[in-house]
Design an enzyme around this catalytic site. Sequence first.
Site, mmCIF file in Angstrom:
data_model
loop_
_atom_site.group_PDB
_atom_site.id
_atom_site.type_symbol
_atom_site.label_atom_id
_atom_site.label_comp_id
_atom_site.label_asym_id
_atom_site.label_seq_id
_atom_site.Cartn_x
_atom_site.Cartn_y
_atom_site.Cartn_z
ATOM 1 N N CYS A 142 -2.778 4.595 5.585
ATOM 2 C CA CYS A 142 -4.342 4.670 5.785
ATOM 3 C C CYS A 142 -4.481 4.831 7.082
ATOM 4 O O CYS A 142 -3.702 5.004 7.856
ATOM 5 C CB CYS A 142 -5.055 3.397 5.332
ATOM 6 S SG CYS A 142 -4.393 1.997 6.285
ATOM 7 N N ASP B 3 2.762 2.014 2.327
ATOM 8 C CA ASP B 3 2.719 2.874 3.659
ATOM 9 C C ASP B 3 4.223 2.842 4.146
ATOM 10 O O ASP B 3 4.837 2.056 4.029
ATOM 11 C CB ASP B 3 1.733 2.203 4.695
ATOM 12 C CG ASP B 3 0.502 2.391 4.451
ATOM 13 O OD1 ASP B 3 0.107 2.861 3.321
ATOM 14 O OD2 ASP B 3 -0.401 1.538 5.184
ATOM 15 N N CYS C 277 0.890 -0.994 0.049
ATOM 16 C CA CYS C 277 -0.163 0.006 0.190
ATOM 17 C C CYS C 277 0.850 1.218 0.160
ATOM 18 O O CYS C 277 0.346 2.213 0.166
ATOM 19 C CB CYS C 277 -1.047 0.024 1.195
ATOM 20 S SG CYS C 277 -0.673 -1.203 2.397
ATOM 21 N N CYS D 103 -1.806 -3.476 9.040
ATOM 22 C CA CYS D 103 -1.424 -2.365 9.843
ATOM 23 C C CYS D 103 -1.105 -2.375 11.159
ATOM 24 O O CYS D 103 0.078 -1.682 11.546
ATOM 25 C CB CYS D 103 -2.709 -1.271 9.502
ATOM 26 S SG CYS D 103 -3.353 -0.982 8.068
#
Lengths: 222, 134
Positions: B63, B39, B37, B106
């Site tokens: 996110c 991140d 993603c 996450c």
Amino acid sequence: MEQTLKPLAGQSEQSGSDEEGRPVVPCWSCQGPVGEGSLFCSTCKAVQPPGQLDHFARFGLPAEYDLESAVLDRHYFDCQRMLHPDRFAMRTPKERALSQQQSVCVNEAYETLKDPLKRADYLVHLRGAGVLPEGCTLVNDQELLTESMELREALADAESLEDVDALDQRATDDIRYCIDALSDVFRTDDLEGACRLTTRLKYLRKLSEECRHHRAKMDKRE
Amino acid sequence: MAYSEKVVEHYENPRNVGTMNKADPEVGTGLVGAPACGDVMKLQIQVSENGIIEDAKFKTFGCGSAIASSSLVTEWVKGKTLDEAATIRNSEIAEHLALPPVKIHCSVLAEDAIKAAVADYRTKNTDAKPEAAE
């Protein structure tokens, strides 16, 4: 995009049945021999099931990173023309279903191969199957992470459109560099290098995307 | 998919956002990323001489779940020893924030970040004080 493609007269009839070392399987309809992965049986012209082919093999292309997009486009549009639903309107339900399955596989292969990032990711997995079980999902490359963090911080702090444009330009330049470098590492089969570059490319794409969001937000404010 | 109330709360009011001096020997830094993603998460701890985490800061580009996970961890580790901080599990983070299965990674990222920060602090302080590492 410019339409560089002309219908390849004559070839579309044959291309489903050219057998270049592919294993031969019996046609489901007439039992005649068919090269695995062919779209059509050369004997009875019945559409064949898609089978288990990698995305490159689906278009009869070598599994290499360097790929001319015009060549890929031509193969893709050829396939889609031959699989067009109109051609199967009068066929049996089985043939209609098979042509749809083929079409789905062809689309998936095209979507993956035409994008330099997806293509790199796919090729790493294809070549690295069993070699690098985690693929490119892990990042312990501190240099890359530090760079990504710094660039994202710079974007968060960017106050003018010029700042954002400068970052976006840097992302664009680095993306181009990565794609060129990927071509080199895949040629020498350096999978670790390919993984690193693929990951870097993902972060750069993300940066570029965030630059666009940032710009949109700024435009709205003005 | 809707975020849980707790995620939204952390996302809207992130705790302890900031940066510490990476070169400070009292500071441990963990920098981790999830390429899928794009991140990137930085978690830093400031550790007292007796091995207690006195302060924690984070900076996450990702996110809502990644931001909430790292924000939560900075709250949790304050006042803890290094050993205690290193035992934080992603499952606890995920449970506390009611993360859906697709966002579990996450919480994994936040667990990796605190572990990396503790490891960084220990590496920095092993040379100077060999006995302190034990």
